[in-house]
Design a protein around this motif. Structure first.
Motif, PDB file in Angstrom:
ATOM      1  N   ARG A 599      81.274  55.821  18.755  1.00 30.37           N
ATOM      2  CA  ARG A 599      80.970  55.109  19.841  1.00 30.37           C
ATOM      3  C   ARG A 599      79.911  55.382  20.454  1.00 30.37           C
ATOM      4  NH1 ARG A 599      83.670  50.862  22.147  1.00 30.37           N
ATOM      5  NH2 ARG A 599      84.379  50.481  20.141  1.00 30.37           N
ATOM      6  N   ALA A 600      80.000  56.620  20.748  1.00 32.13           N
ATOM      7  CA  ALA A 600      78.856  57.335  21.399  1.00 32.13           C
ATOM      8  C   ALA A 600      77.381  57.289  20.811  1.00 32.13           C
ATOM      9  CB  ALA A 600      79.067  58.705  21.862  1.00 32.13           C
ATOM     10  N   HIS A 601      77.586  57.482  19.444  1.00 33.05           N
ATOM     11  CA  HIS A 601      76.571  57.555  18.634  1.00 33.05           C
ATOM     12  C   HIS A 601      75.772  55.958  18.650  1.00 33.05           C
ATOM     13  CE1 HIS A 601      73.963  58.076  14.949  1.00 33.05           C
ATOM     14  NE2 HIS A 601      74.454  57.108  14.452  1.00 33.05           N
ATOM     15  N   ASN A 602      76.647  55.245  18.335  1.00 36.27           N
ATOM     16  CA  ASN A 602      76.285  53.652  18.226  1.00 36.27           C
ATOM     17  C   ASN A 602      75.473  53.018  19.603  1.00 36.27           C
ATOM     18  OD1 ASN A 602      77.336  53.409  15.809  1.00 36.27           O
ATOM     19  ND2 ASN A 602      79.142  52.499  16.298  1.00 36.27           N
ATOM     20  N   LYS A 603      76.214  53.668  20.545  1.00 34.70           N
ATOM     21  CA  LYS A 603      75.693  52.999  21.966  1.00 34.70           C
ATOM     22  C   LYS A 603      74.201  53.757  22.037  1.00 34.70           C
ATOM     23  CE  LYS A 603      78.110  54.003  25.591  1.00 34.70           C
ATOM     24  NZ  LYS A 603      79.304  54.952  26.312  1.00 34.70           N
ATOM     25  N   GLN A 627      74.343  56.108  31.307  1.00 34.02           N
ATOM     26  CA  GLN A 627      74.041  54.824  31.670  1.00 34.02           C
ATOM     27  C   GLN A 627      75.477  53.987  31.685  1.00 34.02           C
ATOM     28  OE1 GLN A 627      71.324  53.431  32.809  1.00 34.02           O
ATOM     29  NE2 GLN A 627      72.743  51.395  33.012  1.00 34.02           N
ATOM     30  N   ALA A 628      75.929  53.473  32.681  1.00 29.89           N
ATOM     31  CA  ALA A 628      77.050  52.547  32.424  1.00 29.89           C
ATOM     32  C   ALA A 628      76.442  51.133  32.214  1.00 29.89           C
ATOM     33  CB  ALA A 628      77.466  52.766  34.135  1.00 29.89           C
ATOM     34  N   MET A 629      77.409  50.370  31.796  1.00 30.18           N
ATOM     35  CA  MET A 629      76.891  48.902  31.657  1.00 30.18           C
ATOM     36  C   MET A 629      76.629  48.245  32.869  1.00 30.18           C
ATOM     37  SD  MET A 629      76.288  46.397  29.891  1.00 30.18           S
ATOM     38  CE  MET A 629      76.341  47.299  28.262  1.00 30.18           C
ATOM     39  N   THR A 630      75.717  47.856  33.415  1.00 30.54           N
ATOM     40  CA  THR A 630      75.075  47.277  34.476  1.00 30.54           C
ATOM     41  C   THR A 630      74.558  45.965  33.992  1.00 30.54           C
ATOM     42  OG1 THR A 630      72.652  48.063  34.121  1.00 30.54           O
ATOM     43  CG2 THR A 630      74.342  49.675  35.455  1.00 30.54           C
ATOM     44  N   TRP A 631      74.239  45.225  35.144  1.00 28.81           N
ATOM     45  CA  TRP A 631      73.650  43.796  34.851  1.00 28.81           C
ATOM     46  C   TRP A 631      72.530  43.858  34.209  1.00 28.81           C
ATOM     47  CZ3 TRP A 631      75.252  38.910  35.301  1.00 28.81           C
ATOM     48  CH2 TRP A 631      74.336  37.638  34.932  1.00 28.81           C
ATOM     49  N   SER A 632      71.567  44.801  34.644  1.00 23.84           N
ATOM     50  CA  SER A 632      70.201  45.158  33.525  1.00 23.84           C
ATOM     51  C   SER A 632      70.380  45.237  32.144  1.00 23.84           C
ATOM     52  CB  SER A 632      69.507  46.195  34.415  1.00 23.84           C
ATOM     53  OG  SER A 632      69.071  45.949  35.875  1.00 23.84           O
ATOM     54  N   LEU A 633      71.228  46.437  32.026  1.00 24.14           N
ATOM     55  CA  LEU A 633      71.490  46.207  30.510  1.00 24.14           C
ATOM     56  C   LEU A 633      72.012  45.378  29.929  1.00 24.14           C
ATOM     57  CD1 LEU A 633      71.418  48.558  28.267  1.00 24.14           C
ATOM     58  CD2 LEU A 633      73.742  49.582  29.123  1.00 24.14           C
ATOM     59  N   MET A 634      73.157  44.715  30.417  1.00 23.25           N
ATOM     60  CA  MET A 634      73.829  43.589  29.857  1.00 23.25           C
ATOM     61  C   MET A 634      72.597  42.518  29.462  1.00 23.25           C
ATOM     62  SD  MET A 634      74.736  40.005  30.027  1.00 23.25           S
ATOM     63  CE  MET A 634      74.835  40.038  32.003  1.00 23.25           C
ATOM     64  N   ALA A 635      71.979  42.248  30.417  1.00 23.40           N
ATOM     65  CA  ALA A 635      70.693  41.117  30.333  1.00 23.40           C
ATOM     66  C   ALA A 635      69.691  41.737  29.094  1.00 23.40           C
ATOM     67  CB  ALA A 635      69.876  40.968  31.455  1.00 23.40           C
ATOM     68  N   ALA A 636      69.451  43.017  29.172  1.00 21.12           N
ATOM     69  CA  ALA A 636      68.206  43.338  28.274  1.00 21.12           C
ATOM     70  C   ALA A 636      68.935  43.275  26.757  1.00 21.12           C
ATOM     71  CB  ALA A 636      68.174  44.884  28.505  1.00 21.12           C
ATOM     72  N   ILE A 637      70.121  43.485  26.671  1.00 19.59           N
ATOM     73  CA  ILE A 637      70.801  43.403  25.147  1.00 19.59           C
ATOM     74  C   ILE A 637      70.696  41.715  24.698  1.00 19.59           C
ATOM     75  CG2 ILE A 637      72.934  43.444  24.037  1.00 19.59           C
ATOM     76  CD1 ILE A 637      73.764  45.918  25.688  1.00 19.59           C
ATOM     77  N   HIS A 638      71.068  40.869  25.770  1.00 16.91           N
ATOM     78  CA  HIS A 638      70.898  39.516  25.400  1.00 16.91           C
ATOM     79  C   HIS A 638      69.555  38.823  25.145  1.00 16.91           C
ATOM     80  CE1 HIS A 638      75.067  39.398  26.632  1.00 16.91           C
ATOM     81  NE2 HIS A 638      75.292  38.204  26.192  1.00 16.91           N
ATOM     82  N   TYR A 639      68.610  39.713  26.060  1.00 13.69           N
ATOM     83  CA  TYR A 639      67.242  39.190  25.779  1.00 13.69           C
ATOM     84  C   TYR A 639      66.658  39.920  24.249  1.00 13.69           C
ATOM     85  CZ  TYR A 639      67.132  38.478  30.779  1.00 13.69           C
ATOM     86  OH  TYR A 639      67.077  37.900  32.227  1.00 13.69           O
ATOM     87  N   HIS A 640      67.110  40.863  23.974  1.00 11.62           N
ATOM     88  CA  HIS A 640      66.620  41.653  22.542  1.00 11.62           C
ATOM     89  C   HIS A 640      67.352  40.582  21.811  1.00 11.62           C
ATOM     90  CE1 HIS A 640      66.360  44.623  19.611  1.00 11.62           C
ATOM     91  NE2 HIS A 640      67.747  44.702  19.377  1.00 11.62           N
TER      92      HIS A 640
END
Length: 711
Positions: A599-603, A627-640
C-alpha cells in the motif's frame, strides 16, 4: 491402484471438458491455475451432464444465419422458414461451413428480435419418408448495443454512484428512497452531471429485513418497496388515517430517531413503512378498487402486464408472512410441502383465500414502478444524457421467490463465486445458485430475456454485475471452500445477442462490471459490442509498478476512483481497510506486513503519477508517508481521472464527504455491517458546500474539453 486412479482422473477431466468445465484458468496475476480432480468431480456431480441444444443466430445487417448442432452436413440443401416479429419468410439454401460452424444465407436482412426457425431437408434431394426437420430459436441481434446520442457522439460525461439506502435527507424514513433520488438527480443535473448510478433495486426479504444485501435478492424482476417515497404517493393525500398515523407524535419521534442513525435500522424501517402502506392500500381499496376508478384501471393494467411473475411474487410474500416469519431464515423450504410448488392445487387455493393480501403486494410493486418511471422522466426533463443507471445482480438467493417459482431453472447444488484474488485471497462464495444452462435452453432463454428487459426499464444505462458470468461462472459445490470451485462455460454469444436486442428495444446502454479474474477476450468482445468496461484508478497498475495514466484508458469505459466493494478513498489512503481486514482475519497474519508495504508503494507511485501530470498543488507533500488524505489531494485525484479518455466518469459521494468507512467488505457476512452504513451528511448539506460545488464545476469543465478518443 495408481494406474486405476490415473484412468479415473482422465475420465473426470474428459467429462469436465465435454460439459464445458475448465480444467485450468489464468488468475488475476496472470498465472495459470490448475483445477484438481476432486473439485472437478464435485462440480460435475452438482450440475450433471450439460447438453447443448440447437440455436441459430444472425445479425440485423446480415443475410447469414449461423446454426449449431444440425443433423445435416455442409453441401446439403435445406428448406427454411422464419416466423415472428410480424414477419414470415421462407426459402431454400445450401448449408455452408467455416470456422464458426454451419450457416446458410437468405435474400434480405430482417429486424432485430426473436424468431422461430423451422428447418427441413429439401424434398428435391430426399424422399418424403426420410425428411428430417428441426425447429429452433433464431436470435437476430444488432452488432452493437444501444448508445444514447451524446455518448454515441463521443461526449465525455460524469455522474455519481450511490447506495440508495445510504442517502440522508430531512424527509426520508431512515432509509434513502426515490424522493431522495429525485433530489439527487436535480442537484447533479444542475451541476453538469449526466447520470446517477444506483445499487440493485431488487426485492429483498420483508419478513427478514436484516437480509439486506442488494446483491442477494429474493427477486431480480421486482422492486424493493422500502425505496418508495411515502409522501408523494397519491393515496397518501386522500387517506386521513395514513396522515394521522404519520403525523402522530410517536411516529414523528421514531422517524427523527431513524434519520439520525449512522446505520439503517432495517427492521424498524420495514415495520414503520409496512404499517403506512397498509393504511394507504385500505384507502386505495375504498376510493378506487371498489369504485373501479381510472386509477384502479391503471393498477389492473399493471397487474395484467406483470402476469404470472407478479402474481407468484405477491403470493410468495404472503406465504412468507404466514410461514416464514417464525423461522430464522426465509427459505421457502419452511412452507408446508403442498405450498412449495406455485403450480400446486394447494397454492391455487391459497391465492383464492388470500386474494386481498396478494393485491396488497401487487399494489406496492405498482407504486414502486410508478415512482421509478417518473424519476427517469424527470432526468430526461433535466437534460441528462443517461439519467438513472441501474444495477443487475449476478444471481438470486436460493431462499427467494425466483427459486420457489421455478426451481428447475437453477443448479441448486452449487453457488456462484470467484476464485482467490487480491481482493479476497480465500476466494468468494456468494451463495447464489446459477441458471441451469439446460433449463435456459429448454425455455429458449425466455427467463433471461425477461430479466434483462425488466431491468432495462426506467433507466438510461444498466450495469451488469460480474459480466464475466455470461462467459463463464466460478461454481462452488455445497459444503466446499470457495477455492474448491471451477469455471463452467456459459452460452456466451446467445446471452450477448439477447442483451444487444433488448438494449436497442429499451434504448438502454450497457455497462459490464469486468473487474477481477477476467480474460482479455471478454474485454475485447465487450468493446466490439459497445458494452462499456470498468476502469478503477486504484487497480490500474502497470507492470513496472506505476499507474497507467487515465489518458490511456479505453474510451468505451466508465472510470472511477473506487467502487462499493472497495474502501473509500480516505480509508484506502490511511490503510483503514487493511487494519479492518486484519481484525476480521481476511488476510493471513503473515501477509499483513507485505500488504502494508504494498500500500505504501502504491500510494507513492500514485502521487508520482499525479505530480507528473501536473495535478498536485503546492500544499500537497510529494512524499506519501508525509501526506494525509486531504480535500486538496482528493480533488487532485478526481481531476486526474477527469482528464482521462473514458467517456464516463463516476464519483462516489462518500469521497466528496471524506468518509473513511466502507459500505461493504467482500467476503464478510455478520463480521461487518454490510449494506447498512449511511452517508455522514444530508444531500442538502453536501450540496451547500462551496468546496463541493467548485470541484463539480471543474469536473464539468474538464470533461467538456476536447481530447482525442480514437483507439
Amino acid at each position: 491402484m495408481t494406474q486405476q486412479v490415473a484412468v479415473d482422473d482422465a475420465k473426470i477431466m474428459d467429462q469436465a471438458r465435454r460439459c464445458g468445465i475448465s480444467t485450468q484458468y489464468v488468475d488475476a496475476q496472470g498465472k495459470t491455475q490448475h483445477i484438481d480432480e476432486r473439485a472437478l468431480s464435485s462440480v460435475l456431480s452438482a450440475i450433471g451432464e450439460v447438453s447443448s441444444q440447437p440455436c441459430a443466430m444472425a445479425k440485423t445487417e446480415s443475410r447469414r444465419v449461423n446454426c449449431e448442432y444440425l443433423p445435416w452436413q455442409a453441401g446439403e440443401k435445406i428448406r427454411w422458414q422464419i416466423h415472428g416479429m410480424n414477419a414470415e419468410i421462407q426459402g431454400e439454401s445450401v448449408l455452408c461451413d467455416d470456422q464458426t460452424g454451419l450457416y446458410f444465407e437468405f435474400d434480405a436482412p430482417i429486424q432485430a428480435g426473436y424468431y422461430q426457425l423451422s428447418l427441413s431437408q429439401s424434398l428435391t434431394v430426399a424422399a418424403q419418408s426420410s425428411v428430417k426437420s428441426l425447429c429452433l430459436l433464431l436470435l437476430v441481434a444488432p452488432n452493437r448495443c444501444y448508445l444514447p446520442p451524446l455518448v454515441a457522439e463521443g461526449r465525455r460525461i460524469w455522474g455519481v454512484n450511490i447506495q440508495l439506502y445510504s442517502l440522508r435527507t430531512e424527509q426520508n424514513w431512515g432509509i434513502g428512497d426515490f424522493g431522495d433520488v429525485r433530489q439527487l438527480l436535480g442537484e447533479i443535473a444542475e451541476r453538469g452531471g449526466d447520470f446517477v448510478g444506483l445499487n440493485p433495486l431488487h426485492a429483498l426479504f420483508l419478513t427478514h429485513p436484516n437480509m439486506n444485501s442488494p446483491y442477494s435478492p429474493s427477486s431480480r424482476y421486482w422492486l424493493n418497496p422500502l425505496y418508495i417515497d411515502v409522501a408523494t404517493i397519491e393515496d397518501f393525500s386522500s387517506s386521513s388515517d395514513a396522515q394521522d398515523f404519520v403525523g402522530s407524535h410517536e411516529v414523528q419521534k421514531q422517524l427523527s430517531t431513524l434519520r439520525g442513525l449512522d446505520y439503517v435500522d432495517y427492521p424498524a424501517v420495514t415495520a414503520l413503512k409496512m404499517r403506512v402502506f397498509e393504511l394507504l392500500f385500505q384507502s386505495f381499496q375504498t376510493l378506487h378498487l371498489a369504485l373501479n376508478s381510472r386509477r384502479a384501471s391503471a393498477f389492473h393494467r399493471f397487474v395484467a402486464q406483470g402476469g404470472s411473475s407478479l402474481l407468484d411474487f405477491a403470493c410468495y410474500q404472503v406465504l412468507q408472512e404466514q410461514y416464514g416469519a417464525q423461522h430464522h431464515g426465509p427459505s421457502w423450504h419452511h412452507f408446508p410441502e403442498t405450498l412449495q410448488q406455485p403450480q400446486s392445487q394447494a397454492c391455487e387455493q391459497f391465492r383464492i383465500t388470500h386474494q386481498e393480501r396478494i393485491n396488497f403486494y401487487c399494489y406496492l410493486q405498482w407504486l414502486a414502478d410508478e415512482q421509478l418511471q417518473s424519476l427517469q422522466r424527470y432526468s430526461q426533463q433535466m437534460g441528462m444524457a443517461i439519467g438513472l443507471y441501474r444495477d443487475l445482480a449476478v444471481g438470486t438467493s436460493s431462499d427467494g421467490v425466483e427459486c420457489w417459482s421455478e426451481p428447475e431453472l437453477f443448479w441448486s447444488q452449487v453457488s456462484v463465486g470467484a476464485p482467490p484474488d487480491a481482493l479476497a485471497p480465500q476466494g468468494q462464495n456468494w451463495g447464489l445458485p446459477p441458471f441451469s444452462i439446460d433449463a435456459l435452453q429448454t425455455q429458449q432463454y425466455e427467463p433471461f430475456i425477461k430479466l434483462i428487459r425488466r431491468n432495462m426499464q426506467a433507466c438510461g444505462a444498466l450495469r451488469i454485475d460480474h459480466i464475466l458470468g455470461l462467459m463463464r461462472l466460478w461454481l462452488v459445490p455445497q459444503n466446499e471452500a470457495a477455492s474448491q470451485g471451477a469455471y463452467v462455460d456459459m452460452p456466451f454469444e446467445q446471452l450477448m445477442a439477447i442483451i444487444a436486442i433488448e438494449s436497442h428495444q429499451q434504448q438502454c446502454m450497457v455497462i459490464g462490471e469486468d473487474l477481477g479474474t477476467v480474460p482479455q477476450t471478454l474485454r475485447q468482445r465487450l468493446s466490439e459490442m459497445a458494452i462499456f468496461s470498468y476502469k478503477v484508478l486504484l487497480f490500474e497498475i502497470a507492470p513496472d509498478g506505476g499507474y497507467y495514466s487515465p489518458s490511456h484508458y479505453q474510451s468505451d469505459a466508465i472510470a472511477a476512483v473506487c467502487t462499493h466493494d472497495m474502501p473509500t478513498l480516505k480509508g484506502y489512503w490511511h490503510c483503514d481497510d487493511l487494519r479492518l481486514a486484519e481484525s476480521l482475519g481476511i488476510f493471513p497474519q503473515s501477509d499483513m506486513a507485505e500488504q502494508f508495504d504494498g500500500r505504501a508503494h502504491n500510494k507513492q507511485r500514485l502521487l508520482e503519477s499525479l505530480n507528473w501530470h501536473g495535478h498536485l498543488s503546492d500544499d500537497i507533500n510529494r512524499d506519501a508517508n508525509q501526506q494525509a488524505m486531504t480535500w486538496s489531494l482528493m480533488a487532485a485525484i478526481h481531476y486526474h481521472l477527469a482528464c482521462g479518455r473514458s467517456q464516463m466518469m463516476s464519483i462516489q459521494l462518500e469521497d466528496l464527504l471524506m468518509m473513511d468507512t466502507p459500505v461493504n467488505v467482500p467476503g464478510t457476512f455478520d463480521e461487518y455491517p454490510n449494506w447498512q452504513r449511511k452517508l455522514n451528511q444530508s444531500l442538502t448539506s453536501l450540496f451547500d458546500k462551496s468546496q463541493v460545488n467548485q470541484l463539480l464545476a471543474k469536473l464539468t469543465q474538464l470533461r467538456q474539453q476536447n481530447i482525442e478518443l480514437s483507439p
